[in-house]
Design a protein around this motif. Structure first.
Motif, mmCIF file in Angstrom:
data_model
loop_
_atom_site.group_PDB
_atom_site.id
_atom_site.type_symbol
_atom_site.label_atom_id
_atom_site.label_comp_id
_atom_site.label_asym_id
_atom_site.label_seq_id
_atom_site.Cartn_x
_atom_site.Cartn_y
_atom_site.Cartn_z
ATOM 1 N N GLN A 199 0.832 -1.206 0.000
ATOM 2 C CA GLN A 199 0.000 0.000 0.000
ATOM 3 C C GLN A 199 0.865 1.255 0.000
ATOM 4 O OE1 GLN A 199 -3.523 0.488 0.251
ATOM 5 N NE2 GLN A 199 -3.782 -1.647 -0.278
ATOM 6 N N SER A 200 1.963 1.219 0.765
ATOM 7 C CA SER A 200 2.858 2.380 0.847
ATOM 8 C C SER A 200 3.509 2.671 -0.488
ATOM 9 C CB SER A 200 3.937 2.123 1.911
ATOM 10 O OG SER A 200 3.358 1.870 3.163
ATOM 11 N N VAL A 201 3.767 1.629 -1.263
ATOM 12 C CA VAL A 201 4.362 1.799 -2.589
ATOM 13 C C VAL A 201 3.321 2.301 -3.592
ATOM 14 C CG1 VAL A 201 5.351 0.518 -4.538
ATOM 15 C CG2 VAL A 201 6.198 0.103 -2.221
ATOM 16 N N VAL A 207 -2.823 5.201 -6.263
ATOM 17 C CA VAL A 207 -3.784 4.201 -5.780
ATOM 18 C C VAL A 207 -4.112 4.541 -4.330
ATOM 19 C CG1 VAL A 207 -4.209 1.749 -5.347
ATOM 20 C CG2 VAL A 207 -2.819 2.453 -7.315
ATOM 21 N N PRO A 208 -5.348 4.913 -4.005
ATOM 22 C CA PRO A 208 -5.684 5.338 -2.639
ATOM 23 C C PRO A 208 -5.416 4.247 -1.611
ATOM 24 C CG PRO A 208 -7.453 5.875 -4.172
ATOM 25 C CD PRO A 208 -6.515 4.984 -4.909
ATOM 26 N N TRP A 209 -4.995 4.682 -0.426
ATOM 27 C CA TRP A 209 -4.738 3.747 0.683
ATOM 28 C C TRP A 209 -6.020 2.992 1.023
ATOM 29 C CZ3 TRP A 209 -0.353 2.410 3.367
ATOM 30 C CH2 TRP A 209 -0.535 1.641 4.523
ATOM 31 N N GLY A 210 -5.926 1.672 1.069
ATOM 32 C CA GLY A 210 -7.068 0.838 1.432
ATOM 33 C C GLY A 210 -7.939 0.430 0.267
ATOM 34 N N SER A 211 -7.656 0.929 -0.939
ATOM 35 C CA SER A 211 -8.493 0.552 -2.075
ATOM 36 C C SER A 211 -8.263 -0.900 -2.483
ATOM 37 C CB SER A 211 -8.215 1.477 -3.264
ATOM 38 O OG SER A 211 -6.851 1.389 -3.660
ATOM 39 N N LEU A 212 -7.094 -1.425 -2.149
ATOM 40 C CA LEU A 212 -6.809 -2.835 -2.391
ATOM 41 C C LEU A 212 -7.056 -3.587 -1.083
ATOM 42 C CD1 LEU A 212 -5.642 -4.878 -4.497
ATOM 43 C CD2 LEU A 212 -3.410 -4.479 -3.449
ATOM 44 N N GLY A 213 -7.983 -4.513 -1.101
ATOM 45 C CA GLY A 213 -8.348 -5.221 0.116
ATOM 46 C C GLY A 213 -7.250 -6.142 0.623
ATOM 47 N N PHE A 214 -7.307 -6.457 1.928
ATOM 48 C CA PHE A 214 -6.290 -7.320 2.525
ATOM 49 C C PHE A 214 -6.303 -8.698 1.893
ATOM 50 C CE2 PHE A 214 -5.159 -10.649 5.574
ATOM 51 C CZ PHE A 214 -3.855 -10.278 5.883
ATOM 52 N N PHE A 215 -7.487 -9.262 1.656
ATOM 53 C CA PHE A 215 -7.557 -10.630 1.126
ATOM 54 C C PHE A 215 -7.108 -10.683 -0.336
ATOM 55 C CE2 PHE A 215 -10.399 -10.964 4.786
ATOM 56 C CZ PHE A 215 -9.915 -12.132 5.369
ATOM 57 N N GLU A 216 -7.381 -9.614 -1.108
ATOM 58 C CA GLU A 216 -6.852 -9.553 -2.468
ATOM 59 C C GLU A 216 -5.325 -9.528 -2.426
ATOM 60 O OE1 GLU A 216 -9.305 -7.745 -1.378
ATOM 61 O OE2 GLU A 216 -10.922 -7.627 -2.841
ATOM 62 N N SER A 217 -4.786 -8.709 -1.526
ATOM 63 C CA SER A 217 -3.339 -8.642 -1.383
ATOM 64 C C SER A 217 -2.772 -9.989 -0.933
ATOM 65 C CB SER A 217 -2.970 -7.552 -0.365
ATOM 66 O OG SER A 217 -1.585 -7.564 -0.092
ATOM 67 N N PHE A 218 -3.479 -10.644 -0.025
ATOM 68 C CA PHE A 218 -3.030 -11.948 0.458
ATOM 69 C C PHE A 218 -2.869 -12.928 -0.696
ATOM 70 C CE2 PHE A 218 -3.809 -16.256 1.900
ATOM 71 C CZ PHE A 218 -2.977 -16.369 2.999
ATOM 72 N N LEU A 219 -3.866 -12.977 -1.579
ATOM 73 C CA LEU A 219 -3.800 -13.900 -2.713
ATOM 74 C C LEU A 219 -2.613 -13.586 -3.615
ATOM 75 C CD1 LEU A 219 -7.574 -14.193 -3.716
ATOM 76 C CD2 LEU A 219 -6.148 -15.952 -2.653
ATOM 77 N N GLY A 220 -2.410 -12.301 -3.903
ATOM 78 C CA GLY A 220 -1.310 -11.924 -4.788
ATOM 79 C C GLY A 220 0.051 -12.215 -4.195
ATOM 80 N N VAL A 221 0.241 -11.852 -2.923
ATOM 81 C CA VAL A 221 1.540 -12.059 -2.274
ATOM 82 C C VAL A 221 1.779 -13.542 -2.013
ATOM 83 C CG1 VAL A 221 2.922 -11.561 -0.215
ATOM 84 C CG2 VAL A 221 1.558 -9.754 -1.266
#
Length: 302
Positions: A199-201, A207-221
């Motif tokens: 998110q910081s990057v 890209v606004p902070w929080g617009s990408l959900g935690f679970f979406e990020s979890f899947l990608g990472v």
């Protein structure tokens, strides 16, 4: 990197939003603390917190550096040579931690798919892989002690037989359930830290902070982290990690340029943290041990 170039990655790293970055580092340190507590439970608290913390930090550094996570074996070497833990105990804690990481990540992947929705392009494939990973990892946990015992007999290696005994001892002591819960905490905080750093990057990229959900990020990472376990990954998993990251996040709403750039920047920032902290911990661990010189009384005179 395509048309973006190394300069774009450097700019993304330097331009990361500092409050979010600091929060991400704090969560990384929480992950380290939970990992130390898990090793301490598996070792039945026979290693001091200070020594085990240093060993765990170095383990994290070398695990990221060498392909297929074989660097995690440095934990066994350090805990036996610097903390005087018997080899069977070190090996049992190593194997159990490795299997437990796989046991807990599979349900998390399935939960993330339920929250995000199976409608994403690769949702069905991920669900099948997560279910297979769960089945294999649970089976590996159940068969770990018998497999080690069999290997010890076939290879004529008493150490493996003793390691199997230590695995069973962890069950009997009641330390396995706490280790499972701590493994869940390790996984959640690790992916949480990646989420905050990502998110910081992305914030400076619009890209606004929080617009990408935690679970979406979890899947990608998670896809990127699992790719780093493959034998084809290079030093520091650079290349394979970013490719899996970009593939995942382009399916989760980022443009290809955003996914590629944020993947490299996130990986560079996490590696700088791991290598810097790990190098300091290694220096402390490897410093010469002081030995007290025994004072010899002066010769009697006359």
């Amino acid at each position: 990197l395509g048309d973006l170039g190394i300069g774009a990655v450097v700019d993304a790293v330097r331009g990361a939003w500092l409050p979010g970055l600091a929060l991400g580092v704090a969560v990384f340190w929480l992950m380290i603390a939970l990992r130390v507590m898990r090793y301490r439970a598996l070792l039945h608290e026979r290693v001091s917190l200070g020594a085990l913390t240093l060993i765990t930090i170095v383990r994290g550094m070398v695990a990221d550096l060498l392909p297929a996570r074989i660097g995690t074996l440095v934990y066994v070497w350090l805990v036996t040579t610097r903390a005087a833990v018997p080899l069977p105990d070190a090996l049992s804690s190593f194997f159990l931690a490795l299997v437990l990481d796989m046991v807990v990540i599979a349900p998390m992947l399935l939960l993330a798919l339920v929250v995000v929705g199976f409608g994403i392009e690769v949702g069905g494939t991920l669900a099948v892989l997560a279910a297979a990973l769960l089945a294999v990892s649970v089976l590996a946990l159940m068969l770990l002690a018998p497999a080690l015992r069999l290997a010890g007999r076939v290879l004529g290696a008493p150490t493996l037989t003793e390691t199997a005994g230590q695995v069973v001892e962890v069950h009997h002591r009641g330390d396995l359930i706490p280790a499972v819960l701590l493994s869940c905490g390790v996984r959640i905080t690790k992916f949480g830290a990646h989420y905050l750093i990502l998110q910081s990057v992305l914030v400076p990229q619009g890209v606004p902070w929080g617009s990408l959900g935690f679970f979406e990020s979890f899947l990608g990472v998670a896809g990127a982290e699992l790719s780093a376990m493959l034998p084809v990954s290079g030093l520091g998993a650079f290349g394979t990690w970013e490719a899996a990251f970009a593939l995942g996040f382009t399916h989760l709403g980022l443009t290809q340029d955003q996914a590629v750039l944020s993947g490299f920047a996130t990986h560079v920032l996490t590696q700088l943290h791991d290598y810097g902290l790990g190098a300091l911990a290694l220096l402390v661990l490897m410093r010469p041990r002081r030995t007290r010189a025994t004072a010899r009384p002066p010769d009697a005179m006359g």
